[in-house]
Design an enzyme around this catalytic site. Structure first.
Site, PDB file in Angstrom:
ATOM      1  N   GLU A   1     -49.544 -15.508  34.160  1.00 21.70           N
ATOM      2  CA  GLU A   1     -50.487 -16.326  33.929  1.00 21.70           C
ATOM      3  C   GLU A   1     -50.100 -16.918  33.295  1.00 21.70           C
ATOM      4  O   GLU A   1     -49.966 -16.534  31.873  1.00 21.70           O
ATOM      5  CB  GLU A   1     -52.224 -14.810  33.630  1.00 21.70           C
ATOM      6  CG  GLU A   1     -53.092 -16.114  32.993  1.00 21.70           C
ATOM      7  CD  GLU A   1     -53.883 -17.410  34.017  1.00 21.70           C
ATOM      8  OE1 GLU A   1     -53.624 -17.232  35.032  1.00 21.70           O
ATOM      9  OE2 GLU A   1     -52.919 -18.471  33.152  1.00 21.70           O
ATOM     10  N   LYS A   2     -50.026 -18.002  33.494  1.00 24.71           N
ATOM     11  CA  LYS A   2     -49.948 -19.694  32.059  1.00 24.71           C
ATOM     12  C   LYS A   2     -49.744 -19.348  31.145  1.00 24.71           C
ATOM     13  O   LYS A   2     -49.540 -19.831  30.280  1.00 24.71           O
ATOM     14  CB  LYS A   2     -49.755 -20.545  33.148  1.00 24.71           C
ATOM     15  CG  LYS A   2     -51.297 -21.617  33.643  1.00 24.71           C
ATOM     16  CD  LYS A   2     -51.058 -22.820  34.042  1.00 24.71           C
ATOM     17  CE  LYS A   2     -52.053 -23.373  35.210  1.00 24.71           C
ATOM     18  NZ  LYS A   2     -51.853 -22.564  35.983  1.00 24.71           N
ATOM     19  N   HIS A   3     -51.583 -19.310  30.718  1.00 26.44           N
ATOM     20  CA  HIS A   3     -52.210 -19.401  29.585  1.00 26.44           C
ATOM     21  C   HIS A   3     -52.449 -17.986  28.552  1.00 26.44           C
ATOM     22  O   HIS A   3     -52.190 -18.519  27.300  1.00 26.44           O
ATOM     23  CB  HIS A   3     -53.412 -19.052  30.161  1.00 26.44           C
ATOM     24  CG  HIS A   3     -54.543 -20.769  30.679  1.00 26.44           C
ATOM     25  ND1 HIS A   3     -53.810 -20.981  32.299  1.00 26.44           N
ATOM     26  CD2 HIS A   3     -54.744 -21.391  30.407  1.00 26.44           C
ATOM     27  CE1 HIS A   3     -54.807 -21.597  32.371  1.00 26.44           C
ATOM     28  NE2 HIS A   3     -54.830 -22.449  31.327  1.00 26.44           N
TER      29      HIS A   3
ATOM     30  N   HIS B   1     -47.498 -24.469  31.213  1.00 29.55           N
ATOM     31  CA  HIS B   1     -48.489 -25.541  31.487  1.00 29.55           C
ATOM     32  C   HIS B   1     -49.024 -26.510  31.481  1.00 29.55           C
ATOM     33  O   HIS B   1     -48.501 -27.258  30.906  1.00 29.55           O
ATOM     34  CB  HIS B   1     -49.438 -24.403  29.905  1.00 29.55           C
ATOM     35  CG  HIS B   1     -50.996 -24.996  30.052  1.00 29.55           C
ATOM     36  ND1 HIS B   1     -51.982 -26.410  29.812  1.00 29.55           N
ATOM     37  CD2 HIS B   1     -52.366 -24.255  30.153  1.00 29.55           C
ATOM     38  CE1 HIS B   1     -52.984 -26.291  29.709  1.00 29.55           C
ATOM     39  NE2 HIS B   1     -53.540 -24.981  30.666  1.00 29.55           N
TER      40      HIS B   1
ATOM     41  N   HIS C   1     -56.235 -31.461  30.123  1.00 28.84           N
ATOM     42  CA  HIS C   1     -56.327 -30.240  30.177  1.00 28.84           C
ATOM     43  C   HIS C   1     -54.517 -29.918  29.355  1.00 28.84           C
ATOM     44  O   HIS C   1     -53.073 -30.314  29.262  1.00 28.84           O
ATOM     45  CB  HIS C   1     -55.707 -29.887  31.483  1.00 28.84           C
ATOM     46  CG  HIS C   1     -55.349 -28.657  32.053  1.00 28.84           C
ATOM     47  ND1 HIS C   1     -54.941 -28.143  32.206  1.00 28.84           N
ATOM     48  CD2 HIS C   1     -55.738 -27.927  31.294  1.00 28.84           C
ATOM     49  CE1 HIS C   1     -54.860 -26.895  33.243  1.00 28.84           C
ATOM     50  NE2 HIS C   1     -55.266 -26.895  32.008  1.00 28.84           N
TER      51      HIS C   1
ATOM     52  N   CYS D   1     -56.973 -22.972  25.547  1.00 30.53           N
ATOM     53  CA  CYS D   1     -57.287 -23.654  26.525  1.00 30.53           C
ATOM     54  C   CYS D   1     -58.092 -24.812  26.489  1.00 30.53           C
ATOM     55  O   CYS D   1     -59.228 -24.531  26.583  1.00 30.53           O
ATOM     56  CB  CYS D   1     -56.454 -23.633  28.167  1.00 30.53           C
ATOM     57  SG  CYS D   1     -56.721 -24.679  29.183  1.00 30.53           S
TER      58      CYS D   1
ATOM     59  N   HIS E   1     -59.427 -23.775  29.957  1.00 28.68           N
ATOM     60  CA  HIS E   1     -59.426 -22.240  30.808  1.00 28.68           C
ATOM     61  C   HIS E   1     -60.145 -21.176  29.765  1.00 28.68           C
ATOM     62  O   HIS E   1     -59.492 -19.513  29.845  1.00 28.68           O
ATOM     63  CB  HIS E   1     -58.668 -22.867  31.608  1.00 28.68           C
ATOM     64  CG  HIS E   1     -57.703 -23.488  32.564  1.00 28.68           C
ATOM     65  ND1 HIS E   1     -56.854 -23.906  32.715  1.00 28.68           N
ATOM     66  CD2 HIS E   1     -58.875 -23.225  33.942  1.00 28.68           C
ATOM     67  CE1 HIS E   1     -57.483 -24.439  33.947  1.00 28.68           C
ATOM     68  NE2 HIS E   1     -57.993 -23.893  34.856  1.00 28.68           N
TER      69      HIS E   1
HETATM   70 FE   FE2 Z   1     -55.284 -24.935  31.598  1.00 22.76          FE
END
Ligand code: FE2
Length: 131
Positions: free
Chosen positions: A15-17, A45, A51, A115, A118
């Site tokens: 999960e990139k976050h 990310h 973003h 983020c 997100h």
């Molecule tokens: Fe994001």
């Protein structure tokens, strides 16, 4: 509703976050420790005007204490903004920070990252301090 209800966590490799905390497993008391935090170590990310990662905070919670201490706060304030329009600017800050600190007791590092679309993410890493 509490922050704990909306802050997300996962395996950072999938999960990139999720903020990644790079710190030694064990250190000696009073010795300088370098701790790095970043987002997107395994899966990058996006870093665009629309973003991006706005900040990462690093905390330390000692095993023998009730409260966390804020170690560092890294803000990432430019993501391609320009008078020419979004994503036309010359600078994009990467979500990475490095702190140097000394510890006298074992505990847990906690990191939070934000983020802009997100939300909030967290992770933690235990560190053992040897006398
Ligand atoms: Fe994001």
């Amino acid at each position: 509703m509490k922050i704990a209800d909306i802050i997300q966590s996962a395996d950072w490799k999938a999960e990139k976050h999720v903020p990644v905390i790079d710190a030694p497993e064990a250190v000696k008391a009073g010795e300088k420790v370098t701790v790095e935090v970043c987002v997107g170590k395994e899966i990058p990310h996006p870093n665009t005007t629309e973003h991006n990662i706005r900040w990462i905070k690093l905390y330390f919670k000692p095993d023998n204490g009730k409260f966390p201490y804020e170690v560092a706060c890294f803000e990432f304030n430019v993501h391609g903004e320009s008078t020419e329009g979004p994503n036309k600017g010359p600078v994009y800050t990467e979500p990475f920070g490095k702190a140097v600190l000394k510890l006298s007791t074992s505990g847990t590092f906690l990191a939070t990252a934000y983020c802009n679309i997100h939300g909030l993410w967290e992770s933690n890493k235990v560190i053992k301090v040897e006398e």
